[in-house]
Design an enzyme around this catalytic site. Structure first.
Site, PDB file in Angstrom:
ATOM      1  N   SER A  11       0.817  -1.225   0.000  1.00 48.32           N
ATOM      2  CA  SER A  11       0.000   0.000   0.000  1.00 48.32           C
ATOM      3  C   SER A  11       0.846   1.268   0.000  1.00 48.32           C
ATOM      4  O   SER A  11       0.357   2.350  -0.321  1.00 48.32           O
ATOM      5  CB  SER A  11      -0.962   0.001   1.189  1.00 48.32           C
ATOM      6  OG  SER A  11      -0.234   0.000   2.384  1.00 48.32           O
ATOM      7  N   ASP A  60      -2.650 -10.296   6.793  1.00 49.97           N
ATOM      8  CA  ASP A  60      -1.527 -10.113   7.717  1.00 49.97           C
ATOM      9  C   ASP A  60      -0.597 -11.297   7.470  1.00 49.97           C
ATOM     10  O   ASP A  60      -0.915 -12.436   7.836  1.00 49.97           O
ATOM     11  CB  ASP A  60      -2.063 -10.111   9.155  1.00 49.97           C
ATOM     12  CG  ASP A  60      -0.947 -10.087  10.188  1.00 49.97           C
ATOM     13  OD1 ASP A  60       0.239 -10.219   9.819  1.00 49.97           O
ATOM     14  OD2 ASP A  60      -1.272  -9.942  11.383  1.00 49.97           O
ATOM     15  N   SER A 139      17.702  -5.539   4.613  1.00 46.78           N
ATOM     16  CA  SER A 139      18.148  -4.165   4.904  1.00 46.78           C
ATOM     17  C   SER A 139      19.658  -4.185   5.084  1.00 46.78           C
ATOM     18  O   SER A 139      20.216  -5.221   5.500  1.00 46.78           O
ATOM     19  CB  SER A 139      17.483  -3.686   6.194  1.00 46.78           C
ATOM     20  OG  SER A 139      18.155  -2.558   6.700  1.00 46.78           O
ATOM     21  N   TYR A 152      15.498  -5.330  14.981  1.00 45.94           N
ATOM     22  CA  TYR A 152      15.290  -5.186  13.529  1.00 45.94           C
ATOM     23  C   TYR A 152      16.474  -5.794  12.769  1.00 45.94           C
ATOM     24  O   TYR A 152      16.281  -6.556  11.815  1.00 45.94           O
ATOM     25  CB  TYR A 152      15.135  -3.703  13.194  1.00 45.94           C
ATOM     26  CG  TYR A 152      14.913  -3.415  11.724  1.00 45.94           C
ATOM     27  CD1 TYR A 152      13.673  -3.635  11.124  1.00 45.94           C
ATOM     28  CD2 TYR A 152      15.945  -2.902  10.924  1.00 45.94           C
ATOM     29  CE1 TYR A 152      13.465  -3.358   9.769  1.00 45.94           C
ATOM     30  CE2 TYR A 152      15.743  -2.621   9.580  1.00 45.94           C
ATOM     31  CZ  TYR A 152      14.503  -2.848   9.007  1.00 45.94           C
ATOM     32  OH  TYR A 152      14.304  -2.574   7.658  1.00 45.94           O
ATOM     33  N   ALA A 154      18.574  -8.085  13.664  1.00 44.93           N
ATOM     34  CA  ALA A 154      18.581  -9.555  13.777  1.00 44.93           C
ATOM     35  C   ALA A 154      17.537 -10.165  12.843  1.00 44.93           C
ATOM     36  O   ALA A 154      17.790 -11.176  12.175  1.00 44.93           O
ATOM     37  CB  ALA A 154      18.307  -9.976  15.222  1.00 44.93           C
ATOM     38  N   LYS A 156      16.381  -8.878  10.043  1.00 44.09           N
ATOM     39  CA  LYS A 156      16.777  -8.704   8.641  1.00 44.09           C
ATOM     40  C   LYS A 156      17.996  -9.577   8.298  1.00 44.09           C
ATOM     41  O   LYS A 156      18.156  -9.997   7.141  1.00 44.09           O
ATOM     42  CB  LYS A 156      17.052  -7.228   8.350  1.00 44.09           C
ATOM     43  CG  LYS A 156      15.778  -6.373   8.345  1.00 44.09           C
ATOM     44  CD  LYS A 156      14.788  -6.847   7.287  1.00 44.09           C
ATOM     45  CE  LYS A 156      13.588  -5.953   7.132  1.00 44.09           C
ATOM     46  NZ  LYS A 156      12.646  -6.415   6.109  1.00 44.09           N
ATOM     47  N   ILE A 185      16.084   4.656   2.568  1.00 37.61           N
ATOM     48  CA  ILE A 185      15.175   4.949   1.458  1.00 37.61           C
ATOM     49  C   ILE A 185      14.080   5.896   1.948  1.00 37.61           C
ATOM     50  O   ILE A 185      13.611   5.783   3.089  1.00 37.61           O
ATOM     51  CB  ILE A 185      14.546   3.635   0.910  1.00 37.61           C
ATOM     52  CG1 ILE A 185      15.631   2.579   0.637  1.00 37.61           C
ATOM     53  CG2 ILE A 185      13.725   3.917  -0.356  1.00 37.61           C
ATOM     54  CD1 ILE A 185      16.740   2.997  -0.309  1.00 37.61           C
TER      55      ILE A 185
HETATM   56  P1  NAD Z   1       6.740   1.156   4.823  1.00 38.66           P
HETATM   57  O1  NAD Z   1       6.556   1.176   6.292  1.00 38.66           O
HETATM   58  O2  NAD Z   1       6.335   2.332   4.027  1.00 38.66           O
HETATM   59  O3  NAD Z   1       6.070  -0.155   4.193  1.00 38.66           O
HETATM   60  C1  NAD Z   1       5.997  -1.372   4.854  1.00 38.66           C
HETATM   61  C2  NAD Z   1       4.735  -2.072   4.392  1.00 38.66           C
HETATM   62  O4  NAD Z   1       4.634  -3.346   5.035  1.00 38.66           O
HETATM   63  C3  NAD Z   1       3.472  -1.270   4.760  1.00 38.66           C
HETATM   64  O5  NAD Z   1       2.626  -1.191   3.631  1.00 38.66           O
HETATM   65  C4  NAD Z   1       2.825  -2.113   5.845  1.00 38.66           C
HETATM   66  O6  NAD Z   1       1.426  -2.037   5.899  1.00 38.66           O
HETATM   67  C5  NAD Z   1       3.286  -3.516   5.440  1.00 38.66           C
HETATM   68  N1  NAD Z   1       3.162  -4.463   6.535  1.00 38.66           N
HETATM   69  C6  NAD Z   1       3.630  -4.332   7.794  1.00 38.66           C
HETATM   70  N2  NAD Z   1       3.272  -5.397   8.537  1.00 38.66           N
HETATM   71  C7  NAD Z   1       2.547  -6.224   7.721  1.00 38.66           C
HETATM   72  C8  NAD Z   1       1.898  -7.466   7.892  1.00 38.66           C
HETATM   73  N3  NAD Z   1       1.907  -8.097   9.076  1.00 38.66           N
HETATM   74  N4  NAD Z   1       1.256  -8.038   6.831  1.00 38.66           N
HETATM   75  C9  NAD Z   1       1.229  -7.409   5.625  1.00 38.66           C
HETATM   76  N5  NAD Z   1       1.838  -6.206   5.412  1.00 38.66           N
HETATM   77  C10 NAD Z   1       2.474  -5.632   6.449  1.00 38.66           C
HETATM   78  O7  NAD Z   1       8.290   0.907   4.619  1.00 38.66           O
HETATM   79  P2  NAD Z   1       9.211   0.655   3.345  1.00 38.66           P
HETATM   80  O8  NAD Z   1      10.384   1.510   3.548  1.00 38.66           O
HETATM   81  O9  NAD Z   1       8.464   0.718   2.093  1.00 38.66           O
HETATM   82  O10 NAD Z   1       9.657  -0.848   3.665  1.00 38.66           O
HETATM   83  C11 NAD Z   1       9.531  -1.937   2.767  1.00 38.66           C
HETATM   84  C12 NAD Z   1      10.586  -2.966   3.134  1.00 38.66           C
HETATM   85  O11 NAD Z   1      11.881  -2.394   2.943  1.00 38.66           O
HETATM   86  C13 NAD Z   1      10.529  -3.424   4.594  1.00 38.66           C
HETATM   87  O12 NAD Z   1      10.756  -4.803   4.679  1.00 38.66           O
HETATM   88  C14 NAD Z   1      11.682  -2.649   5.226  1.00 38.66           C
HETATM   89  O13 NAD Z   1      12.176  -3.306   6.361  1.00 38.66           O
HETATM   90  C15 NAD Z   1      12.668  -2.611   4.094  1.00 38.66           C
HETATM   91  N6  NAD Z   1      13.677  -1.551   4.185  1.00 38.66           N
HETATM   92  C16 NAD Z   1      13.322  -0.235   4.207  1.00 38.66           C
HETATM   93  C17 NAD Z   1      14.325   0.719   4.297  1.00 38.66           C
HETATM   94  C18 NAD Z   1      14.033   2.199   4.342  1.00 38.66           C
HETATM   95  O14 NAD Z   1      14.945   2.976   4.628  1.00 38.66           O
HETATM   96  N7  NAD Z   1      12.809   2.635   4.075  1.00 38.66           N
HETATM   97  C19 NAD Z   1      15.666   0.339   4.330  1.00 38.66           C
HETATM   98  C20 NAD Z   1      15.974  -1.009   4.289  1.00 38.66           C
HETATM   99  C21 NAD Z   1      14.970  -1.947   4.207  1.00 38.66           C
END
Ligand code: NAD
Length: 244
Positions: A11, A60, A139, A152, A154, A156, A185
């Site tokens: 989303s 979920d 990550s 977090y 651990a 990842k 990001i």
């Molecule tokens: P975000 O918080 O915008 O998106 C995370 C998404 O995961 C959200 O849409 C949320 O609703 C969904 N989610 C959470 N729990 C859930 C569940 N139980 N079931 C289904 N959906 C669920 O963050 P993002 O930055 O877009 O993150 C996406 C991925 O990238 C994540 O795994 C995050 O750990 C990883 N990541 C992000 C960054 C960063 O800096 N943004 C860096 C490294 C890794």
């Protein structure tokens, strides 16, 4: 025939961007969301202007039954599942001594068990066709660790170990399993990081900026494509030089 991709956590952020990228490239897409039904519907409406093969599904992924329903919905909708993008994740900073057992378990339930659940159900379908691609979003913190982010980091790191082991197990079945480990990001996930900490992080990033969700989405798309057929068990880290 169009390939079918299932993307978790679609989303917003990286998942949203990946969903648009796959749809633009002619995939059938199932975009999973957890609680943001309005955002998911908006995304669906936006994509339907150029690709009508987009479906959204609430689930979920940390709940095994809901994860199974999600995978079954994808197969029922489009016949099979070619690509699984395990993107959904949760993140927050807490001093190690303050992390409760429930918080520890919750972050592992979503970030690790969610990946396990969706992958296990999807692989059963991929094995029937002797092909498939799984892309896990880890990550850089899973590679380097970070203070106040033990839980977090651990979780990842577990995703990286999962990727490598599953790649070995599924290589003979022509299923590639890879991992993207982004640096910082520009998504809502980082909105609670204080400004001065963010400035310091940018200072430590040779490219001096955050990555864009679309830059991660394009790497995920590459790992899903036939151009990556001989790549498996790898961790690609788009991080602007933060870790070299
Ligand atoms: P975000 O918080 O915008 O998106 C995370 C998404 O995961 C959200 O849409 C949320 O609703 C969904 N989610 C959470 N729990 C859930 C569940 N139980 N079931 C289904 N959906 C669920 O963050 P993002 O930055 O877009 O993150 C996406 C991925 O990238 C994540 O795994 C995050 O750990 C990883 N990541 C992000 C960054 C960063 O800096 N943004 C860096 C490294 C890794």
């Amino acid at each position: 025939m169009n390939k079918t991709v299932l993307i978790t956590g679609s989303s917003r952020g990286i998942g949203r961007s990946a969903t648009i990228e796959f749809a633009r490239n002619g995939y059938n897409v199932v975009a999973n969301y957890h609680s943001s039904a309005n955002e998911a519907l908006k995304l669906k409406n936006e994509i339907e202007k150029f690709n009508e093969n987009i479906k959204i599904f609430k689930s979920d992924i940390s709940d095994r039954n809901q994860a199974e329903n999600l995978v079954n919905f994808t197969i029922d909708s489009f016949g099979k599942i070619d690509v699984l993008v395990n993107n959904a994740g949760i993140y927050y900073q807490t001093l190690f001594t303050d992390v409760t057992l429930e918080e520890w378990r919750e972050i592992f339930r979503v970030n690790v068990e969610g990946v396990f659940n969706c992958s296990q159900f999807a692989v059963k379908d991929m094995l029937k066709y002797h092909e498939g691609k799984i892309i896990n979003v880890s990550s850089i913190l899973g590679m380097t660790g970070a203070s106040c982010e033990v839980h977090y980091s651990a979780s990842k790191a577990a995703v990286i170990g999962f990727t490598k082991a599953l790649a070995k197990e599924l290589g003979p079945s022509n299923i590639q399993v890879n991992c993207v480990a982004p640096g910082i990001i520009d998504t809502d996930m980082n909105k609670n990081i204080p400004n001065d900490v963010m400035q310091e992080l940018m200072y430590q990033t040779p490219m001096g900026r955050m990555g864009k969700p679309s830059e991660i989405a394009k790497i995920i798309l590459f790992l899903a494509s036939e151009n990556s057929n001989f790549i498996t068990g790898q961790v690609i880290s788009p991080n602007g030089g933060f870790v070299i």
